[in-house]
Write a protein that holds these residues in place. Structure first.
Motif, mmCIF file in Angstrom:
data_model
loop_
_atom_site.group_PDB
_atom_site.id
_atom_site.type_symbol
_atom_site.label_atom_id
_atom_site.label_comp_id
_atom_site.label_asym_id
_atom_site.label_seq_id
_atom_site.Cartn_x
_atom_site.Cartn_y
_atom_site.Cartn_z
ATOM 1 N N ARG A 163 6.167 0.005 14.753
ATOM 2 C CA ARG A 163 7.353 -0.174 13.915
ATOM 3 C C ARG A 163 7.089 0.356 12.515
ATOM 4 N NH1 ARG A 163 10.118 -5.863 11.915
ATOM 5 N NH2 ARG A 163 11.948 -4.930 10.936
ATOM 6 N N VAL A 164 7.833 1.386 12.144
ATOM 7 C CA VAL A 164 7.719 1.951 10.799
ATOM 8 C C VAL A 164 9.097 1.895 10.158
ATOM 9 C CG1 VAL A 164 7.142 3.978 9.441
ATOM 10 C CG2 VAL A 164 5.855 3.485 11.505
ATOM 11 N N ASP A 165 9.306 0.943 9.245
ATOM 12 C CA ASP A 165 10.582 0.864 8.545
ATOM 13 C C ASP A 165 10.323 0.520 7.087
ATOM 14 O OD1 ASP A 165 11.387 -2.363 10.057
ATOM 15 O OD2 ASP A 165 9.956 -1.840 8.495
ATOM 16 N N LEU A 166 11.385 0.459 6.315
ATOM 17 C CA LEU A 166 11.263 0.267 4.870
ATOM 18 C C LEU A 166 10.596 -1.055 4.539
ATOM 19 C CD1 LEU A 166 11.974 1.507 2.114
ATOM 20 C CD2 LEU A 166 14.145 0.272 2.221
ATOM 21 N N GLU A 167 11.013 -2.139 5.197
ATOM 22 C CA GLU A 167 10.458 -3.450 4.881
ATOM 23 C C GLU A 167 8.965 -3.512 5.182
ATOM 24 O OE1 GLU A 167 13.656 -4.691 3.099
ATOM 25 O OE2 GLU A 167 11.893 -5.966 3.338
ATOM 26 N N THR A 168 8.571 -2.931 6.308
ATOM 27 C CA THR A 168 7.151 -2.916 6.667
ATOM 28 C C THR A 168 6.325 -2.198 5.609
ATOM 29 O OG1 THR A 168 7.710 -2.954 9.014
ATOM 30 C CG2 THR A 168 5.487 -2.233 8.434
ATOM 31 N N MET A 169 6.834 -1.046 5.166
ATOM 32 C CA MET A 169 6.091 -0.260 4.190
ATOM 33 C C MET A 169 6.052 -0.943 2.826
ATOM 34 S SD MET A 169 4.773 2.155 5.775
ATOM 35 C CE MET A 169 4.117 2.963 4.317
ATOM 36 N N ILE A 170 7.116 -1.620 2.458
ATOM 37 C CA ILE A 170 7.108 -2.341 1.180
ATOM 38 C C ILE A 170 6.091 -3.477 1.224
ATOM 39 C CG2 ILE A 170 8.471 -3.863 -0.314
ATOM 40 C CD1 ILE A 170 10.877 -2.091 0.276
ATOM 41 N N ARG A 171 6.035 -4.191 2.352
ATOM 42 C CA ARG A 171 5.053 -5.277 2.477
ATOM 43 C C ARG A 171 3.632 -4.730 2.418
ATOM 44 N NH1 ARG A 171 8.744 -7.440 6.333
ATOM 45 N NH2 ARG A 171 7.537 -6.526 8.036
ATOM 46 N N LEU A 172 3.406 -3.603 3.099
ATOM 47 C CA LEU A 172 2.072 -2.995 3.062
ATOM 48 C C LEU A 172 1.722 -2.554 1.646
ATOM 49 C CD1 LEU A 172 -0.485 -1.793 4.363
ATOM 50 C CD2 LEU A 172 0.856 0.271 4.857
ATOM 51 N N SER A 173 2.671 -1.923 0.957
ATOM 52 C CA SER A 173 2.428 -1.460 -0.412
ATOM 53 C C SER A 173 2.094 -2.630 -1.323
ATOM 54 C CB SER A 173 3.657 -0.711 -0.939
ATOM 55 O OG SER A 173 3.945 0.422 -0.142
ATOM 56 N N THR A 174 2.801 -3.738 -1.134
ATOM 57 C CA THR A 174 2.537 -4.932 -1.946
ATOM 58 C C THR A 174 1.136 -5.469 -1.676
ATOM 59 O OG1 THR A 174 4.898 -5.502 -1.937
ATOM 60 C CG2 THR A 174 3.342 -7.265 -2.491
ATOM 61 N N ARG A 175 0.715 -5.467 -0.420
ATOM 62 C CA ARG A 175 -0.635 -5.929 -0.079
ATOM 63 C C ARG A 175 -1.691 -5.036 -0.727
ATOM 64 N NH1 ARG A 175 -1.478 -6.038 6.028
ATOM 65 N NH2 ARG A 175 -3.549 -6.709 5.351
ATOM 66 N N LEU A 176 -1.456 -3.738 -0.732
ATOM 67 C CA LEU A 176 -2.400 -2.819 -1.378
ATOM 68 C C LEU A 176 -2.460 -3.101 -2.879
ATOM 69 C CD1 LEU A 176 -1.448 0.454 0.516
ATOM 70 C CD2 LEU A 176 -3.697 -0.633 0.547
ATOM 71 N N GLN A 177 -1.303 -3.300 -3.516
ATOM 72 C CA GLN A 177 -1.288 -3.598 -4.948
ATOM 73 C C GLN A 177 -2.011 -4.899 -5.251
ATOM 74 O OE1 GLN A 177 2.959 -3.455 -5.801
ATOM 75 N NE2 GLN A 177 2.708 -1.493 -6.829
ATOM 76 N N GLU A 178 -1.812 -5.907 -4.419
ATOM 77 C CA GLU A 178 -2.476 -7.189 -4.642
ATOM 78 C C GLU A 178 -3.985 -7.061 -4.505
ATOM 79 O OE1 GLU A 178 -0.562 -9.653 -1.774
ATOM 80 O OE2 GLU A 178 1.161 -10.121 -3.084
ATOM 81 N N ALA A 179 -4.438 -6.261 -3.536
ATOM 82 C CA ALA A 179 -5.879 -6.059 -3.363
ATOM 83 C C ALA A 179 -6.488 -5.381 -4.581
ATOM 84 C CB ALA A 179 -6.146 -5.237 -2.102
ATOM 85 N N ILE A 180 -5.795 -4.371 -5.110
ATOM 86 C CA ILE A 180 -6.311 -3.642 -6.266
ATOM 87 C C ILE A 180 -6.218 -4.485 -7.534
ATOM 88 C CG2 ILE A 180 -5.878 -1.623 -7.744
ATOM 89 C CD1 ILE A 180 -5.037 -0.128 -5.222
ATOM 90 N N ALA A 181 -5.248 -5.393 -7.594
ATOM 91 C CA ALA A 181 -5.033 -6.194 -8.801
ATOM 92 C C ALA A 181 -6.095 -7.273 -8.993
ATOM 93 C CB ALA A 181 -3.654 -6.834 -8.764
#
Length: 515
Positions: A163-181
């Motif tokens: 499943r590749v959709d907008l919500e999935t990608m936004i959640r993934l992007s947020t997880r990446l930002q949280e890891a880097i933060a």
């Protein structure tokens, strides 16, 4: 069908090679050697002992395929841009843009990475890059490809997912930002960083090529960066294409300076006590007639290569003084405009006379022009011309702002020597000051020092109402950032000033933290 059959054959071939020549064959080596000796004697045993380990090693190398042929980043060990493009290219053609099967391109970049390099040196920046790459790998799956794109930027090609959709990608992007933060620890210093993310869903990319996928993701990243730190954007076909920075851009920059395409945009600075406008900062922006808005990070290197920083300074200064005159004529109260002065400008022996002449020409008092100087210039300046210019401008009556305070290690003696009026607290100290106790302690220490020295303070890069409120409570007298307003062209400033004056009537005074 032919393509599918070819894929099946190649897959079967890789399986057979992995079984008969793969590293797992090492587990059977003792039995193989015993059989060789039993059936062929010492001669066959000797041949087997030489050939079989070589085959195993060769199979291990072959299984890595493209990875060995692709150069790796010396800091992170990740493959580079070319590898990522080839990988995206192969998979994009294989899936034909099918969202349920395609791998997705995503680009993430550490905000203000060049500033981190200047603050913590190359070794510190490299440590941040290594840890960032590890954090990204910790979020992504083992088969996802991560590449280093240079200057704090990473590219990711996600393996096929159901499943590749907008919500999935936004959640993934947020997880990446949280890891880097999560805080970094570099030589005992606690460092907080943010990152912007851009991604491109397969169905929205016009061309099914690796270059198109990566260009789309980088266009989304550029849009995110225009929206401010820690932003996330998905690619849309309405976005402007990614702007590159070839050396040929230098001539175009020269024309842009002369044609008025490069001019200042103004970002408000307000009082934390009253909310009243206390000044604007003039920031260089380029509106290209065809390519649209080009970020400073894209054209400033070309200006540096052409040695045009002084010419850029003249353009920004002229437009800033013109703006002050126009605000005055319109009856709008703007106490001062801050203009950044580069080291090249400060080294000009005629700078003082030029600025005095410009102020006289516009019939403006010197206090209407604030001189912004990077803390690094003050900390490292052994140039008598720089010292003389800043001291003379201060004596003339121009306020001196020390920009990016906390990044250049300026001593108290230098602050005194350059007659600094106000220090601008770098956004690295402001980020999450409302939630991070260590940040609060650091800012409180800076504010205490400034109070003892009789200096005003301004918090830079204030991105949230919480940060604004906390800075006010701690005693910071001025703030500037996206939570107040983004930089805007002169034509929009009048409406903003009027609206801000209306808001002041209902603006509650924020209580300050007791000593």
């Amino acid at each position: 069908m032919a393509f599918g059959t070819g894929n099946q054959i190649r897959t079967a071939g890789r399986f057979i090679r992995s079984v008969f020549l793969g590293p797992q064959l090492a587990a059977f080596l003792p039995a193989v050697m015993l059989g060789a000796y039993w059936f062929g004697g010492e001669g066959v045993l000797l041949v087997a002992a030489v050939i079989l380990p070589a085959l195993i090693a060769f199979a291990g190398l072959a299984s890595r395929g493209l990875d060995l042929r692709s150069p790796r980043d010396s800091v992170t060990g990740l493959p580079g841009r070319d590898h990522l493009v080839r990988h995206l290219d192969i998979t994009a053609r294989a899936t034909g843009g099918n969202d349920s099967q395609a791998r997705v391109g995503l680009v993430i970049e550490i905000d203000n990475f060049r500033g981190l390099q200047g603050m913590y040196g190359e070794s510190g920046a490299e440590a941040i890059l290594r840890q960032t790459s590890e954090r990204i790998a910790g979020v992504m799956r083992r088969d996802d490809l991560i590449a280093s794109l240079g200057n704090g930027r990473f590219g990711i090609a996600m393996e096929k997912t159901p499943r590749v959709d907008l919500e999935t990608m936004i959640r993934l992007s947020t997880r990446l930002q949280e890891a880097i933060a999560a805080p970094f620890s570099i030589d005992g210093a606690r460092i907080l960083v943010t990152a912007c993310v851009g991604f491109a869903l397969p169905g929205r990319v016009p061309d099914q090529t690796g270059d198109a996928y990566l260009a789309a993701a980088e266009s989304a990243l550029a849009e995110a960066q225009r929206s401010g730190p820690a932003s996330i954007r998905a690619f849309t076909r309405a976005m402007r294409p990614r702007v590159s920075v070839p050396d040929a851009l230098t001539k175009e920059v020269v024309r842009a300076l002369e044609d008025g395409q490069i001019r200042p945009w103004f970002q408000p600075q307000i009082s934390t006590d009253t909310g009243a406008l206390t000044g604007f900062e003039a920031l260089a922006r380029w509106e290209h007639p065809e390519k649209g808005r080009i970020a400073p990070g894209a054209f400033l290197p070309a200006i540096a290569r052409a040695g045009l920083f002084e010419r850029l300074g003249e353009v920004i200064l002229f437009n800033a003084l013109t703006a002050i005159r126009e605000w005055d004529r319109a009856g709008l109260e703007v106490p001062t405009v801050a203009v950044n002065f580069s080291p090249d400008e400060l080294r000009n022996p005629e700078l003082f006379d030029k600025l005095r002449w410009e102020l006289d020409r516009f019939d403006l008092a010197p206090e209407r022009l604030t001189i912004e100087v990077l803390e690094d210039v003050v900390a490292k300046s052994d140039d008598d011309v720089v010292t003389r210019n800043i001291a003379a401008l201060s004596k003339l009556g121009c306020p001196i702002d020390l920009d990016d305070f906390g990044t250049g290690h300026a001593s108290i003696a230098n602050i005194r020597r350059f007659n600094v009026n106000r220090i601008k607290i770098d956004r690295s100290f402001v980020t999450r000051v409302d939630t991070d106790r260590d940040q609060q302690n650091m800012v409180a220490a800076i504010l205490t020092m400034a109070e003892r020295l009789g200096l005003a303070t301004l918090g830079e890069g204030v991105e949230s109402h919480g940060e604004h409120a906390m800075l006010s409570q701690l005693g910071c007298s001025h703030v500037q950032g996206y939570s107040i307003a983004k930089p805007m062209p002169f034509e929009e400033t009048g409406a903003w000033i009027i609206e801000n004056q209306r808001r002041i009537c209902d603006h509650p005074r924020l209580p300050r933290q007791a000593g």
